[in-house]
Design a protein around this motif. Structure first.
Motif, PDB file in Angstrom:
ATOM      1  N   ASP A  43      18.318 -30.016  31.312  1.00 31.43           N
ATOM      2  CA  ASP A  43      17.705 -31.298  31.646  1.00 31.43           C
ATOM      3  C   ASP A  43      18.348 -31.908  32.884  1.00 31.43           C
ATOM      4  OD1 ASP A  43      15.843 -31.390  29.482  1.00 31.43           O
ATOM      5  OD2 ASP A  43      17.514 -31.832  28.146  1.00 31.43           O
ATOM      6  N   ARG A  44      19.657 -31.757  33.002  1.00 27.69           N
ATOM      7  CA  ARG A  44      20.351 -32.262  34.198  1.00 27.69           C
ATOM      8  C   ARG A  44      19.886 -31.507  35.444  1.00 27.69           C
ATOM      9  NH1 ARG A  44      26.275 -34.333  32.576  1.00 27.69           N
ATOM     10  NH2 ARG A  44      25.834 -34.839  30.414  1.00 27.69           N
ATOM     11  N   VAL A  45      19.699 -30.201  35.295  1.00 26.91           N
ATOM     12  CA  VAL A  45      19.196 -29.394  36.420  1.00 26.91           C
ATOM     13  C   VAL A  45      17.779 -29.850  36.781  1.00 26.91           C
ATOM     14  CG1 VAL A  45      18.486 -27.062  37.120  1.00 26.91           C
ATOM     15  CG2 VAL A  45      20.698 -27.412  35.968  1.00 26.91           C
ATOM     16  N   ASP A  46      16.935 -30.062  35.777  1.00 23.42           N
ATOM     17  CA  ASP A  46      15.581 -30.557  36.035  1.00 23.42           C
ATOM     18  C   ASP A  46      15.621 -31.905  36.763  1.00 23.42           C
ATOM     19  OD1 ASP A  46      14.403 -28.340  34.810  1.00 23.42           O
ATOM     20  OD2 ASP A  46      13.985 -29.399  32.923  1.00 23.42           O
ATOM     21  N   ALA A  47      16.479 -32.813  36.304  1.00 22.65           N
ATOM     22  CA  ALA A  47      16.594 -34.136  36.942  1.00 22.65           C
ATOM     23  C   ALA A  47      17.021 -33.979  38.402  1.00 22.65           C
ATOM     24  CB  ALA A  47      17.581 -35.015  36.179  1.00 22.65           C
ATOM     25  N   ARG A  48      17.998 -33.123  38.653  1.00 28.45           N
ATOM     26  CA  ARG A  48      18.451 -32.879  40.028  1.00 28.45           C
ATOM     27  C   ARG A  48      17.313 -32.330  40.882  1.00 28.45           C
ATOM     28  NH1 ARG A  48      21.468 -27.797  40.520  1.00 28.45           N
ATOM     29  NH2 ARG A  48      19.311 -27.121  40.601  1.00 28.45           N
ATOM     30  N   ASP A  49      16.554 -31.381  40.324  1.00 27.22           N
ATOM     31  CA  ASP A  49      15.467 -30.772  41.080  1.00 27.22           C
ATOM     32  C   ASP A  49      14.374 -31.785  41.412  1.00 27.22           C
ATOM     33  OD1 ASP A  49      16.893 -28.413  40.971  1.00 27.22           O
ATOM     34  OD2 ASP A  49      15.582 -27.462  39.487  1.00 27.22           O
ATOM     35  N   VAL A  50      14.056 -32.663  40.469  1.00 32.04           N
ATOM     36  CA  VAL A  50      13.062 -33.702  40.745  1.00 32.04           C
ATOM     37  C   VAL A  50      13.597 -34.648  41.818  1.00 32.04           C
ATOM     38  CG1 VAL A  50      11.771 -35.668  39.797  1.00 32.04           C
ATOM     39  CG2 VAL A  50      11.970 -33.540  38.474  1.00 32.04           C
ATOM     40  N   MET A  51      14.868 -35.031  41.731  1.00 31.69           N
ATOM     41  CA  MET A  51      15.455 -35.903  42.753  1.00 31.69           C
ATOM     42  C   MET A  51      15.430 -35.228  44.118  1.00 31.69           C
ATOM     43  SD  MET A  51      18.798 -37.675  41.109  1.00 31.69           S
ATOM     44  CE  MET A  51      18.926 -37.793  39.355  1.00 31.69           C
ATOM     45  N   THR A  52      15.709 -33.942  44.157  1.00 29.23           N
ATOM     46  CA  THR A  52      15.733 -33.208  45.420  1.00 29.23           C
ATOM     47  C   THR A  52      14.346 -33.153  46.048  1.00 29.23           C
ATOM     48  OG1 THR A  52      17.603 -31.847  44.673  1.00 29.23           O
ATOM     49  CG2 THR A  52      16.264 -30.970  46.474  1.00 29.23           C
ATOM     50  N   VAL A  53      13.353 -32.785  45.264  1.00 31.15           N
ATOM     51  CA  VAL A  53      11.994 -32.628  45.798  1.00 31.15           C
ATOM     52  C   VAL A  53      11.364 -33.979  46.137  1.00 31.15           C
ATOM     53  CG1 VAL A  53       9.650 -31.832  45.249  1.00 31.15           C
ATOM     54  CG2 VAL A  53      11.625 -30.406  44.665  1.00 31.15           C
TER      55      VAL A  53
ATOM     56  N   LEU B 273       1.937 -35.414  28.772  1.00 33.64           N
ATOM     57  CA  LEU B 273       2.651 -34.137  28.779  1.00 33.64           C
ATOM     58  C   LEU B 273       4.023 -34.403  29.366  1.00 33.64           C
ATOM     59  CD1 LEU B 273       2.583 -31.022  28.417  1.00 33.64           C
ATOM     60  CD2 LEU B 273       1.580 -30.896  30.710  1.00 33.64           C
ATOM     61  N   VAL B 274       5.070 -34.050  28.628  1.00 31.04           N
ATOM     62  CA  VAL B 274       6.445 -34.340  29.050  1.00 31.04           C
ATOM     63  C   VAL B 274       7.234 -33.034  29.123  1.00 31.04           C
ATOM     64  CG1 VAL B 274       6.350 -36.710  28.151  1.00 31.04           C
ATOM     65  CG2 VAL B 274       7.149 -34.886  26.652  1.00 31.04           C
ATOM     66  N   GLY B 275       8.558 -33.128  29.095  1.00 31.56           N
ATOM     67  CA  GLY B 275       9.398 -31.938  29.078  1.00 31.56           C
ATOM     68  C   GLY B 275       9.342 -31.175  30.389  1.00 31.56           C
ATOM     69  N   SER B 276       9.524 -29.865  30.282  1.00 33.47           N
ATOM     70  CA  SER B 276       9.603 -29.053  31.494  1.00 33.47           C
ATOM     71  C   SER B 276       8.283 -29.003  32.254  1.00 33.47           C
ATOM     72  CB  SER B 276      10.102 -27.643  31.161  1.00 33.47           C
ATOM     73  OG  SER B 276       9.248 -27.020  30.249  1.00 33.47           O
ATOM     74  N   PHE B 277       7.154 -29.128  31.563  1.00 26.31           N
ATOM     75  CA  PHE B 277       5.882 -29.142  32.289  1.00 26.31           C
ATOM     76  C   PHE B 277       5.849 -30.319  33.268  1.00 26.31           C
ATOM     77  CE2 PHE B 277       4.003 -25.941  29.562  1.00 26.31           C
ATOM     78  CZ  PHE B 277       3.024 -25.367  30.369  1.00 26.31           C
ATOM     79  N   SER B 278       6.282 -31.495  32.825  1.00 31.51           N
ATOM     80  CA  SER B 278       6.228 -32.653  33.730  1.00 31.51           C
ATOM     81  C   SER B 278       7.282 -32.548  34.826  1.00 31.51           C
ATOM     82  CB  SER B 278       6.362 -33.966  32.958  1.00 31.51           C
ATOM     83  OG  SER B 278       7.607 -34.078  32.321  1.00 31.51           O
ATOM     84  N   SER B 279       8.477 -32.073  34.507  1.00 32.96           N
ATOM     85  CA  SER B 279       9.477 -31.937  35.573  1.00 32.96           C
ATOM     86  C   SER B 279       9.075 -30.842  36.563  1.00 32.96           C
ATOM     87  CB  SER B 279      10.878 -31.691  35.006  1.00 32.96           C
ATOM     88  OG  SER B 279      10.943 -30.505  34.259  1.00 32.96           O
ATOM     89  N   ASN B 280       8.378 -29.819  36.093  1.00 33.42           N
ATOM     90  CA  ASN B 280       7.883 -28.780  37.000  1.00 33.42           C
ATOM     91  C   ASN B 280       6.887 -29.349  38.013  1.00 33.42           C
ATOM     92  OD1 ASN B 280       9.401 -26.829  35.691  1.00 33.42           O
ATOM     93  ND2 ASN B 280       7.666 -25.834  34.706  1.00 33.42           N
ATOM     94  N   MET B 281       6.123 -30.352  37.616  1.00 29.82           N
ATOM     95  CA  MET B 281       5.127 -30.921  38.509  1.00 29.82           C
ATOM     96  C   MET B 281       5.758 -31.734  39.633  1.00 29.82           C
ATOM     97  SD  MET B 281       2.085 -31.894  35.886  1.00 29.82           S
ATOM     98  CE  MET B 281       1.566 -30.734  34.634  1.00 29.82           C
ATOM     99  N   TYR B 282       6.967 -32.260  39.397  1.00 30.69           N
ATOM    100  CA  TYR B 282       7.649 -33.074  40.404  1.00 30.69           C
ATOM    101  C   TYR B 282       8.811 -32.348  41.079  1.00 30.69           C
ATOM    102  CZ  TYR B 282       5.338 -37.238  38.472  1.00 30.69           C
ATOM    103  OH  TYR B 282       4.418 -38.171  38.063  1.00 30.69           O
ATOM    104  N   GLY B 283       9.302 -31.299  40.447  1.00 29.04           N
ATOM    105  CA  GLY B 283      10.514 -30.668  40.945  1.00 29.04           C
ATOM    106  C   GLY B 283      10.329 -29.211  41.290  1.00 29.04           C
ATOM    107  N   ILE B 284      11.261 -28.396  40.845  1.00 24.25           N
ATOM    108  CA  ILE B 284      11.247 -26.955  41.091  1.00 24.25           C
ATOM    109  C   ILE B 284      10.858 -26.281  39.790  1.00 24.25           C
ATOM    110  CG2 ILE B 284      12.639 -24.953  41.750  1.00 24.25           C
ATOM    111  CD1 ILE B 284      14.384 -26.991  43.380  1.00 24.25           C
ATOM    112  N   PRO B 285       9.701 -25.624  39.764  1.00 24.71           N
ATOM    113  CA  PRO B 285       9.219 -25.038  38.506  1.00 24.71           C
ATOM    114  C   PRO B 285      10.174 -24.001  37.919  1.00 24.71           C
ATOM    115  CG  PRO B 285       7.456 -25.125  40.119  1.00 24.71           C
ATOM    116  CD  PRO B 285       8.728 -25.475  40.842  1.00 24.71           C
ATOM    117  N   ARG B 286      10.256 -24.042  36.588  1.00 26.02           N
ATOM    118  CA  ARG B 286      11.000 -23.034  35.835  1.00 26.02           C
ATOM    119  C   ARG B 286      10.135 -22.624  34.654  1.00 26.02           C
ATOM    120  NH1 ARG B 286      13.102 -25.105  31.069  1.00 26.02           N
ATOM    121  NH2 ARG B 286      13.547 -27.326  31.019  1.00 26.02           N
ATOM    122  N   SER B 287      10.415 -21.465  34.120  1.00 20.64           N
ATOM    123  CA  SER B 287       9.624 -21.009  32.981  1.00 20.64           C
ATOM    124  C   SER B 287      10.001 -21.802  31.734  1.00 20.64           C
ATOM    125  CB  SER B 287       9.820 -19.514  32.747  1.00 20.64           C
ATOM    126  OG  SER B 287      11.152 -19.267  32.372  1.00 20.64           O
TER     127      SER B 287
END
Length: 186
Positions: A143-153, A24-38
């Motif tokens: 995607d850049r926002v997701d990457a930043r959020d994962v890096m932050t968390v 599972l990739v995309g926003s579902f995977s970044s949500n698991m590591y970062g800051i969830p978004r819809s």
């Protein structure tokens, strides 16, 4: 659980029951590591070495999803993409064939089993580092926002050398540096 999550979990159940190698990739995977978004869709990478995999999977998912009759070519990785909509709710599912490119193969080989409380089950997802690199590869603003959020968390838990190496190999070091500059210092 909201409808999109129910549909995503149902797809995962079918993938698991059929022993289809996936993540599972995309926003579902970044949500698991970062800051969830819809999100209005779920994205899967699927290993389709056997050319009968996608037709079989589409048949197994027919009660749940309506597939677009035309598959398309995904430009970043050079793989095929199959789009579908849930029959019960306006929620999209995309399947990407595992690309034969070094990063895609590495990302798939490194995938990890993760318990998602949102989905109520274990699921295969990329590592946090691979989520960041792929998000930078796509390069869209979200995607850049997701990457930043994962890096932050994830912070110091990240293997920055691994990320920097792949960013250099994929010619996205400028994106990495720009996003890294926006990560808050905690």
């Amino acid at each position: 659980m909201v409808e999109g999550e129910i549909i995503t979990r149902s797809v995962i159940n079918i993938l698991e029951d059929g022993s289809y190698p996936y993540m599972l990739v995309g926003s579902f995977s970044s949500n698991m590591y970062g800051i969830p978004r819809s999100t209005k869709d779920a994205d899967f990478v699927i290993d389709v070495k056997d050319r009968t995999v996608m037709p079989r999977l589409m048949k197994e998912l027919d009660h749940l999803l309506e597939f677009d009759p035309q598959s398309s070519f995904e430009g970043h990785t050079g793989c095929m993409r199959y789009e579908a909509m849930a029959r019960s709710f306006p929620f999209g599912i995309e399947f990407f064939e595992l690309a034969d490119d070094p990063f895609a193969l590495s990302r798939f080989q490194r995938r990890v089993r993760f318990h998602s409380s949102v989905l109520g089950r274990n699921v295969w997802i990329p590592t946090a580092e691979d989520v960041i690199v792929q998000k930078l590869r796509w390069g869209r603003e979200k995607d850049r926002v997701d990457a930043r959020d994962v890096m932050t968390v994830q912070g110091t838990a990240l293997d920055l050398h691994y990320i920097e190496n792949w960013c250099q190999r994929l010619n996205v070091t400028d994106r990495y540096q720009a996003v890294l500059a926006t990560v808050p210092k905690i």
